[in-house]
Design an enzyme around this catalytic site. Sequence first.
Site, mmCIF file in Angstrom:
data_model
loop_
_atom_site.group_PDB
_atom_site.id
_atom_site.type_symbol
_atom_site.label_atom_id
_atom_site.label_comp_id
_atom_site.label_asym_id
_atom_site.label_seq_id
_atom_site.Cartn_x
_atom_site.Cartn_y
_atom_site.Cartn_z
ATOM 1 C CG ASP A 1 39.081 18.614 -3.062
ATOM 2 O OD1 ASP A 1 39.879 18.261 -3.949
ATOM 3 O OD2 ASP A 1 38.000 18.034 -2.852
ATOM 4 C CG HIS B 1 37.305 14.366 -3.914
ATOM 5 N ND1 HIS B 1 38.237 15.323 -3.564
ATOM 6 C CD2 HIS B 1 38.000 13.218 -4.096
ATOM 7 C CE1 HIS B 1 39.443 14.764 -3.522
ATOM 8 N NE2 HIS B 1 39.323 13.491 -3.863
ATOM 9 C CG ASN C 1 38.033 2.450 -8.278
ATOM 10 O OD1 ASN C 1 38.682 1.432 -8.500
ATOM 11 N ND2 ASN C 1 38.588 3.642 -8.230
#
Length: 343
Positions: free
Chosen positions: A174, A201, A118
């Site tokens: 979240d 996160h 990623n």
Amino acid sequence: MFSLRRTTQTLAQKRAFSASASQYYKVAVLGAAGGIGQPLSLLLKLSPKVTELALYDVRGAPGVAADISHVNTNSVVKGYAPSPENLAEALKDAEVVLIPAGVPRKPGMSRDDLFNTNASIVRDLADATAKANPKAKLCIIANPVNSTVPICAEVYKRHNVYNPKTLFGVTTLDVVRASRFISELKSTDPLNEKVTVVGGHSGVTIVPLLSQSNHPDISGEARDALVNRIQFGGDEVVKAKDGAGSATLSMALAGFRMAESLLRAKDGEKGIVEPTFVDSPLFKDQGVEFFASNVELGPEGVKEIKGLGDINSYEKELIDACLKDLKKNIEKGIEFVKANPPK
């Protein structure tokens, strides 16, 4: 039936607000054909704030665009096949750019395990955005957010277009999870639960400030279990999907909420506050350049970064653990760009 009625009312309220708004906007989704990208694009198609929706992916974006274009709202949807020219066209004039592109987590895989794949994807998309539309509000969904946001910052710095007010890591999920999990524990309406979640996160970097919630009395084993579930709620989804993906639908909602809030703030609506992972002064003295907290949004992006307020000793310990991991995550993103600069 109740949920459908509530959703209909919410959309009606949004349309009523937009009727008095002075502008409408283009939004680009990079990775639009993926597990997050498709539901995210559908939600954006429902937004009266979006005039044009530009969908880009390495495969399938024109098909997704054709499908979503049949939804009976006024925005125009355009799909772009993969090429540098098409990517630049998709990005051109977008007010908000969202990047959900990347591979999903699988059972046993941490967000850090996603890094090598990623990181390269996000670096290249950030590079294209820095060239084609550096003033857009850039919202990073691709994990690991703690590292991919610093990657984007470094790419933008290389082009001398970095503006900390326009780069956001989407951590809204979240807060969405925290409000839902608390409502399940307390048998309340999750829409009425106000929870501040700060840090990062992933895992222990996610710090819910329960002392500032509607239920500061949650303590002991119940508190520990709740905090753990908020921190590792994504693992529930990965396990339940049994190798078929990670949190996509709930993450799409979180990305949509962040994008819509940015557009509302751009239109001049006051008091828009969202949790988000940004270039923050809160812990820079400890070498932590980015931190998620409540941020008031304005027409130019970040208007004011909110402090943590009063936290108890338990939350202070959570923050300490968060900062230790978060610093490593941020440094990993920065070092990646140094070792693998955009071409």
